[in-house]
Design a protein around this motif. Structure first.
Motif, PDB file in Angstrom:
ATOM      1  N   ILE A  93      -4.046 -27.704  15.536  1.00  0.00           N
ATOM      2  CA  ILE A  93      -5.504 -27.841  15.662  1.00  0.00           C
ATOM      3  C   ILE A  93      -5.976 -27.094  16.910  1.00  0.00           C
ATOM      4  CG2 ILE A  93      -7.305 -29.517  16.194  1.00  0.00           C
ATOM      5  CD1 ILE A  93      -6.628 -29.747  13.363  1.00  0.00           C
ATOM      6  N   CYS A  94      -5.252 -27.261  18.019  1.00  0.00           N
ATOM      7  CA  CYS A  94      -5.667 -26.562  19.248  1.00  0.00           C
ATOM      8  C   CYS A  94      -5.586 -25.055  19.044  1.00  0.00           C
ATOM      9  CB  CYS A  94      -4.743 -26.964  20.402  1.00  0.00           C
ATOM     10  SG  CYS A  94      -4.923 -28.662  20.897  1.00  0.00           S
ATOM     11  N   ARG A  95      -4.545 -24.599  18.344  1.00  0.00           N
ATOM     12  CA  ARG A  95      -4.415 -23.146  18.146  1.00  0.00           C
ATOM     13  C   ARG A  95      -5.573 -22.660  17.276  1.00  0.00           C
ATOM     14  NH1 ARG A  95       0.847 -23.332  17.226  1.00  0.00           N
ATOM     15  NH2 ARG A  95       1.450 -23.164  19.405  1.00  0.00           N
ATOM     16  N   ASP A  96      -5.987 -23.475  16.295  1.00  0.00           N
ATOM     17  CA  ASP A  96      -7.144 -23.075  15.451  1.00  0.00           C
ATOM     18  C   ASP A  96      -8.378 -22.882  16.299  1.00  0.00           C
ATOM     19  OD1 ASP A  96      -6.078 -22.823  13.056  1.00  0.00           O
ATOM     20  OD2 ASP A  96      -6.955 -24.610  12.136  1.00  0.00           O
ATOM     21  N   ALA A  97      -8.527 -23.765  17.289  1.00  0.00           N
ATOM     22  CA  ALA A  97      -9.734 -23.668  18.114  1.00  0.00           C
ATOM     23  C   ALA A  97      -9.631 -22.497  19.077  1.00  0.00           C
ATOM     24  CB  ALA A  97      -9.909 -24.968  18.891  1.00  0.00           C
TER      25      ALA A  97
END
Lengths: 128, 64
Positions: free
Chosen positions: A87-91
């Motif tokens: 999720i953090c990488r998506d952001a």
């Protein structure tokens, strides 16, 4: 089947995220986060039956319950760590994702310590 | 599979985007900023309850 529901949810949410991307990036991120959560919760509840079967096999093969619960904990930590890091990488926050993964590895190591200790004891006994 | 939550969040996002555009046209930039913040807070509230639900599920599932 269930997989069709999941795939439809994913496609619809991806479309909504793209629609919202240029106007409201934070809401697009929220849509992708919530979709991940919804699918994760849906799949986790299905894992319950698998868990009971594993527990039954472990009991039958009289494996020590400590080892089995440690394995379960490691799997849970790995699941959540991978989820959060993705999720953090998506952001777009690669650094935060790397930190989350690093923390996950450390926690798994800490949980695996008792098993390593037991293994060392056995090895020392074997070597004369 | 509570997909309605996804649609709710997307709807909030679109409404906030339209509202922003209208407020910018009418010259009230600060109001637009306030509505953006309000939208983010509302969405965050919805997400937090879902995340806690997920973590409770995982905790009970893996007997953590």
């Amino acid at each position: 089947m269930d997989i069709m529901k999941i795939v439809m949810t994913g496609i619809i949410a991806a479309l909504l995220a793209v629609v919202l991307r240029e106007e409201k990036p934070e809401t697009a991120f929220a849509v992708s986060l919530v979709t991940g959560l919804v699918i994760f919760v849906f799949v986790i509840t299905k894992l319950n039956s698998v868990m009971t079967v594993f527990k039954h096999f472990a009991a039958k093969a009289n494996i020590d319950i400590l080892y089995f619960s440690t394995i379960l904990k490691v799997i849970a930590i790995a699941y959540i760590t991978e989820f959060g890091a993705q999720i953090c990488r998506d952001a777009g926050e690669g650094a935060i994702a790397a930190k989350v993964e690093f923390a996950g590895k450390v926690l798994i190591m800490v949980i695996a310590i008792p098993i390593l200790a037991a293994l060392m004891d056995i090895m020392i006994k074997i070597i004369p | 599979m509570d997909i309605d939550l996804i649609f709710k969040i997307a709807a909030i996002g679109i409404v906030i985007a339209v509202l922003n555009r209208v407020l910018y046209q009418s010259g009230r930039e600060e109001m637009a900023m306030m509505t953006t913040l309000a939208g983010v807070v509302v969405v965050l509230m919805m997400i937090i309850s879902l995340i806690s639900n997920l973590f409770n599920n995982v905790r009970t599932m893996f007997h953590l």
